[in-house]
Design an enzyme around this catalytic site. Sequence first.
Site, short mmCIF file in Angstrom:
data_model
loop_
_atom_site.label_atom_id
_atom_site.label_comp_id
_atom_site.label_asym_id
_atom_site.label_seq_id
_atom_site.Cartn_x
_atom_site.Cartn_y
_atom_site.Cartn_z
N CYS A 37 32.50 -4.70 17.76
CA CYS A 37 33.18 -5.98 17.58
C CYS A 37 33.97 -6.00 16.29
O CYS A 37 34.66 -6.98 16.01
CB CYS A 37 32.18 -7.12 17.65
SG CYS A 37 30.67 -6.81 16.76
N ASP A 39 32.82 -6.16 13.31
CA ASP A 39 32.15 -6.91 12.24
C ASP A 39 31.81 -5.98 11.08
O ASP A 39 31.44 -4.84 11.29
CB ASP A 39 30.83 -7.51 12.75
CG ASP A 39 31.06 -8.65 13.73
OD1 ASP A 39 32.23 -9.01 13.94
OD2 ASP A 39 30.07 -9.15 14.28
N CYS A 64 32.19 -12.65 13.72
CA CYS A 64 32.09 -13.88 14.50
C CYS A 64 31.14 -14.87 13.83
O CYS A 64 30.46 -14.54 12.86
CB CYS A 64 31.60 -13.56 15.91
SG CYS A 64 29.91 -12.97 15.92
N CYS A 107 24.19 -9.29 16.34
CA CYS A 107 24.55 -9.83 15.03
C CYS A 107 23.31 -9.90 14.13
O CYS A 107 23.39 -9.63 12.93
CB CYS A 107 25.13 -11.24 15.16
SG CYS A 107 26.63 -11.29 16.15
#
Lengths: 136, 221
Positions: A37, A39, A64, A107
């Site tokens: 993603c 991140d 996110c 996450c």
Amino acid sequence: MAYSDKVLDHYNHPRNVGSFDKKDPGVGTGLVGAPECGDVMKLQIKVNSDTGVIEDAKFKTFGCGSAIASSSLATEMLKGKTIDQALEIKNTEIVNELALPPVKIHCSVLAEDAIKAAINDYKAKNGAPAPAAAKA
Amino acid sequence: MSHSKEEHHCWNCGEHSPSQRAARSLFCQFCNTLQAPSPDYYRFFSLPKTLAIDDEALQQTFYQMSRLLHPDRYGRRPERERTYSLEATAILNDGYRVLKDPVRRAEYVLRENGFQVGEQRSNEVPAELLEEVFELNMMLDELKAGDGGVIAQLEEARGRFLAMLDSIDTELDDEFRSHDAASGDDARMASLTAIRGILHRRRYIRNLVDEVDRQLTSRNA
């Protein structure tokens, strides 16, 4: 998909955003990223060398809402813990606290990795051998 | 490659069929009737299972098969053959899209070999790269906040990441070749593992470059 209120709260009012001087021997820095993603998460701890207690923690995360909330919560959880207690923090605690849906569990894993990386960095700086299993 | 008994016999004339030659493998060599297409892209295109492939030959096979499978040819054919022609056309187009692109092709082979593509733990990203990525994101933030002073730095960083993509593609090519030359399953699996790692890095950097491009264009727009 709707974010939980707790995620929104941490996202809109992230705690402990910022950084410490990473050259400071009392500071441990963990930098981790999730290629999928994009991140990237930086989490730092400031440790009292006499007591081994984490006195302060800061983070900066690009990603996110769930990634930001996970790292924000992680810094809150770290403060006041000894580094050994902090190593016990599991991503599931973050999942439960933030009510993360299954697609956002990675996450919380990233936040746990960041905590471990920061602690390993602190330990490495202060002469303790880093655990063999973890590459930080 | 093992075929089931049924596939050795033409559904129409019952003869022992089909031949394994490119393009013709779809048709019975006796009555020339279209057979059930294989969903395996390599088998469909009659290609050996290698990661390095001949792009031009693939393209020619694609054109040739497009003609052979064109729906207009099957209007008056039996229902079963018409159905096969639609299925085969779908596999032809999907398969061509996947096989002509080295990254998609490698992902396809990885999946077929039981690899999960697109999941990765953070400790597989090299630390030096993360530093650079973090700095890049800081610059993007400054740009979003209206600080145009970082544009030159961003463009410089973009160039560095593009150069990384180039060298990753070379690396991928080399690994394709060692995969294809591997003797034994262990060596082949080791090579596929390496390829997966390369693809992850590639996607990560690709996403970053795309993000930089988006930010730079939205600013210029």
